[in-house]
Write a protein that holds these residues in place. Structure first.
Motif, short mmCIF file in Angstrom:
data_model
loop_
_atom_site.label_atom_id
_atom_site.label_comp_id
_atom_site.label_asym_id
_atom_site.label_seq_id
_atom_site.Cartn_x
_atom_site.Cartn_y
_atom_site.Cartn_z
N ILE A 590 29.03 18.28 24.82
CA ILE A 590 28.61 18.34 26.22
C ILE A 590 27.40 17.42 26.34
O ILE A 590 26.41 17.61 25.63
CB ILE A 590 28.26 19.76 26.65
N VAL A 591 27.48 16.44 27.21
CA VAL A 591 26.45 15.41 27.29
C VAL A 591 25.54 15.75 28.47
O VAL A 591 25.90 15.55 29.64
CB VAL A 591 27.08 14.01 27.45
N HIS A 592 24.38 16.30 28.18
CA HIS A 592 23.49 16.82 29.22
C HIS A 592 22.75 15.67 29.91
O HIS A 592 21.74 15.16 29.42
CB HIS A 592 22.51 17.81 28.60
N THR A 593 23.27 15.30 31.08
CA THR A 593 22.70 14.17 31.82
C THR A 593 22.34 14.51 33.26
O THR A 593 21.67 13.72 33.92
CB THR A 593 23.71 13.00 31.85
N ASN A 594 22.80 15.66 33.77
CA ASN A 594 22.65 15.95 35.20
C ASN A 594 22.08 17.32 35.51
O ASN A 594 21.09 17.44 36.24
CB ASN A 594 24.01 15.84 35.90
N ALA A 598 16.15 17.31 38.34
CA ALA A 598 16.00 17.29 39.79
C ALA A 598 16.66 16.04 40.38
O ALA A 598 17.27 16.09 41.45
CB ALA A 598 14.52 17.33 40.16
N ASP A 599 16.55 14.93 39.67
CA ASP A 599 17.16 13.68 40.11
C ASP A 599 18.49 13.54 39.40
O ASP A 599 18.58 12.99 38.31
CB ASP A 599 16.23 12.51 39.78
N GLN A 600 19.55 14.05 40.02
CA GLN A 600 20.86 14.07 39.38
C GLN A 600 21.88 13.33 40.23
O GLN A 600 21.83 13.37 41.46
CB GLN A 600 21.32 15.51 39.14
N VAL A 601 22.80 12.66 39.56
CA VAL A 601 23.85 11.94 40.28
C VAL A 601 25.05 12.84 40.53
O VAL A 601 25.90 12.56 41.37
CB VAL A 601 24.24 10.67 39.49
N SER A 602 25.14 13.94 39.79
CA SER A 602 26.14 14.98 39.98
C SER A 602 25.49 16.27 39.54
O SER A 602 24.51 16.27 38.79
CB SER A 602 27.40 14.68 39.15
N ASP A 603 26.06 17.41 39.97
CA ASP A 603 25.49 18.68 39.54
C ASP A 603 26.15 19.20 38.27
O ASP A 603 25.81 20.27 37.78
CB ASP A 603 25.56 19.73 40.65
N HIS A 604 27.10 18.45 37.72
CA HIS A 604 27.79 18.84 36.49
C HIS A 604 27.45 17.87 35.36
O HIS A 604 27.29 16.66 35.59
CB HIS A 604 29.31 18.81 36.69
N ASP A 605 27.41 18.38 34.13
CA ASP A 605 27.32 17.53 32.95
C ASP A 605 28.72 17.14 32.50
O ASP A 605 29.63 17.97 32.49
CB ASP A 605 26.62 18.27 31.81
N PRO A 606 28.91 15.87 32.09
CA PRO A 606 30.20 15.47 31.53
C PRO A 606 30.36 15.98 30.09
O PRO A 606 29.39 16.44 29.48
CB PRO A 606 30.13 13.95 31.57
N GLN A 607 31.56 15.91 29.58
CA GLN A 607 31.84 16.33 28.21
C GLN A 607 32.87 15.39 27.61
O GLN A 607 33.64 14.75 28.34
CB GLN A 607 32.36 17.77 28.19
#
Length: 613
Positions: A590-594, A598-607
């Motif tokens: 799970i790649v924690h990027t979002n 607070a500054d997120q491009v999506s509300d989900h993390d990709p995997q």
């Protein structure tokens, strides 16, 4: 609201006292009879509902501890004297309506007359708890400049580990009538402090700040801590009692709220009235803006797949359409290339049609997808190709007019797509045998799109790929949302999860489809992934894995790394990747990027999943 000002506090008149006593039931007068004056703890009582509800009360004394001049306008008052009972709150909210800002200031000594009531944010059918308040007030300001009552400190040792008293979910009033036990249950403790001046010490941030001037902290720092500083939601019985929302009473136009990410630290604490709303339950309404020590949490980057590994990823791109800011496309593209290391196959959720939320009958998404593909190539990634199936207009849920759907991107330099025409919005793909291997009758194709399980919801997209000559079937999903479920902090305990019924039917459909594949080829390589909208311990996941047709790869991670989404301070799994038994060895990340930012491009993390077919 009517406001009068007196120079000093005087004795209540006989008429005022008589009026106060005549407006409450006889059984409740004993609390007021002790010294001849009705007080806040009398109104609050020792349960969640006021014994004075729907009654008019006169000249209830208190010190103003906070003023809200926007939204649901009003102010909080607190009795500095108290009755010595841990179960009865000494604070209460005075609702002044949507007109001018309340004509009182913090530190004013006031007498408040008005109607006592229980207000349910979101309506009584929402399952939320109520807020005891005085409405239609007549306020007398007796004097000003008083020291505020000493705040009740909320620290780890004071907050019970148990979150809520047990209740009967069949009872509409839930736990409302139960006597409060603040020493045993966190929700009871917070209710016993409703409206009172409270203080949170230095605390770790467990949910990013929002544009509405709010963030989430934990006052129990060891409770289900994640590897990056959050608080993990690990089961239905582990609600994490230390979570608390902090919001500002200062208008954001006057003093911006600091941007915070998970793992940052609230320094100097925060103090203000303890409030309740539908967006998270109990929260501290801070009188002054908070200060935050930034940890500068980095976005994660996964490793690149090796030569013989197939990398399959999934990403909810949150209502992407061509009209979005070019910066969103650029950030998504950078994330695919830099954070996800350009996976071979990328299943996307929430791709909107070519006109976005404009409800004009458009269902094609070529412009949306092409714009993202161009951005990825410009960021140094591969020139992806894509496959998808346009939905029927207005039949797949999501933002009205947006026609969201699942889409496959794939890197033609490393993987090929097996096209078998015939799949459309309503035609189901099936499974057949070709040279001893399972194959899709339609690729791309939808899984049982006409079944009632998918009503007003996204239909799974199935595709057949080849990597180094070996077939892999991928099923991209976006299950029904959790909308309509009762909140963890609500009066009905345990909360009813009404939306789960549809996801269970959806999971059964996908599980049955995978079993059909495995019936043709026992060792077929099948990957089921996407936004499942449910937890790894949920009945939905159990239905997906029924009969050992699939296993959830999230369980291969350490417990403190299992989350793709943060909701009300709870880091949780909503997005999942599951594999058939033929995929025995894999590397999952799970790649924690979002979700933590607070500054997120999506509300989900990709995997991303890597394995050798």
């Amino acid at each position: 609201m009517t406001t009068r000002h007196h120079a000093a506090l005087g004795a209540l008149t006989v008429a005022a006292l008589t009026s106060a006593l005549l407006t409450v039931p006889a059984a409740a007068r004993s609390a007021a009879d002790a010294d001849g004056q009705l007080r806040i703890h009398d109104l609050q009582g020792s349960t969640r509902l006021s014994p004075y509800a729907d009654r008019t009360v006169r000249e209830v004394p208190g010190i103003v501890t906070g003023v809200r001049g926007y939204g649901s306008k009003g102010f909080w008052i607190q009795d500095p004297r108290g009755d010595g009972s841990a179960a009865t709150s000494e604070g209460i909210f005075v609702f002044t309506g949507s007109g001018p800002a309340p004509g009182v200031r913090v530190g004013d000594s006031v007498l408040v007359s008005g109607k006592v009531g229980e207000y349910y944010y979101g309506g009584s059918g929402s399952g939320n708890q109520s807020v005891t308040q005085i409405s239609g007030p007549e306020v007398t300001v007796v004097s000003s400049g008083h020291r505020l009552p000493r705040p009740e400190k909320l620290h780890a040792d004071r907050i019970p580990e148990a979150y809520t008293p047990p209740g009967d979910p069949a009872q509409e009033d839930g736990i409302e009538g139960l006597a409060l036990r603040p020493e045993r249950y966190a929700l009871d403790l917070y209710e016993s402090l409703e409206g009172m001046n409270v203080q949170v010490p230095d605390a770790r941030v467990v949910g990013p700040s929002t544009p509405y001037g709010e963030l989430w902290v934990t006052v129990k720092p060891r409770q289900e801590r994640t590897v990056r500083g959050g608080t993990r939601y690990s089961s239905y019985d582990a609600q994490n009692s230390g979570r608390l929302k902090i919001e500002t009473l200062t208008p954001l136009s006057e003093e911006p709220f600091p941007a915070t990410d998970t793992g940052d630290r609230l320094t100097g604490g925060a103090a203000g009235p303890l409030d309740y709303d539908q967006f998270g339950g109990y929260n501290l309404a801070a009188r002054e803006t908070v200060t935050v020590e930034r940890r500068e949490l980095p976005q994660e980057r996964t490793r690149a797949q090796r030569r013989g590994e197939l990398a399959v990823a999934t990403y909810n791109v949150e209502n992407l359409d061509p009209g979005d800011d070019p910066a969103k496309f650029q950030r998504l593209a950078d994330g695919v290339v830099e954070n996800l290391a350009s996976p071979d196959i990328l299943a996307l959720e929430e791709i909107q049609d070519d006109t976005g939320a404009r409800n004009d009958g458009t269902v094609t998404a070529g412009k949306t997808v092409s714009k993202l593909i161009d951005a990825i190539a410009a960021a140094g990634g591969p020139r992806y190709e894509w496959r998808g199936i346009a939905p029927q207009d207005g039949q797949d849920g999501g933002q009205p007019g947006g026609n969201i759907r699942n889409v496959f991107l794939f890197n033609p330099e490393r993987v090929s797509f097996t096209d078998r025409p015939g799949g459309d919005a309503t035609t189901a793909t099936g499974v057949t045998e070709q040279r001893g291997r399972a194959a899709l009758t339609h690729s791309p194709g939808r899984v049982t799109p006409e079944d009632a399980a998918w009503e007003d919801s996204r239909k799974p997209l199935a595709g057949e790929f080849r990597f180094r000559g070996r077939p892999v079937i991928v099923v991209a999903n976006h299950f029904a949302s959790k909308g309509g479920d009762q909140p963890l902090h609500g009066r009905v305990q345990p909360p009813q999860r009404s939306s789960e019924k549809q996801r269970l039917r959806q999971a059964t459909q996908v599980n049955t489809f995978v079993k059909e594949v495995l019936a043709v080829q026992r060792k077929a390589k099948v990957v089921v992934l996407g936004d499942i909208n449910d937890f790894e311990f949920s009945p939905t996941t159990q239905a997906l894995t029924d009969g050992h047709a699939l296993r959830s790869t999230v369980r291969s991670l350490p417990r403190d790394e299992r989350y793709t989404y943060v909701f009300q301070g709870n880091a949780q799994v909503l997005d999942q990747t599951l594999v058939s038994p033929g995929i025995r060895r894999f590397d999952y990340d799970i790649v924690h990027t979002n979700a933590e930012f607070a500054d997120q491009v999506s509300d989900h993390d990709p995997q991303v999943l890597r394995f050798r077919p």
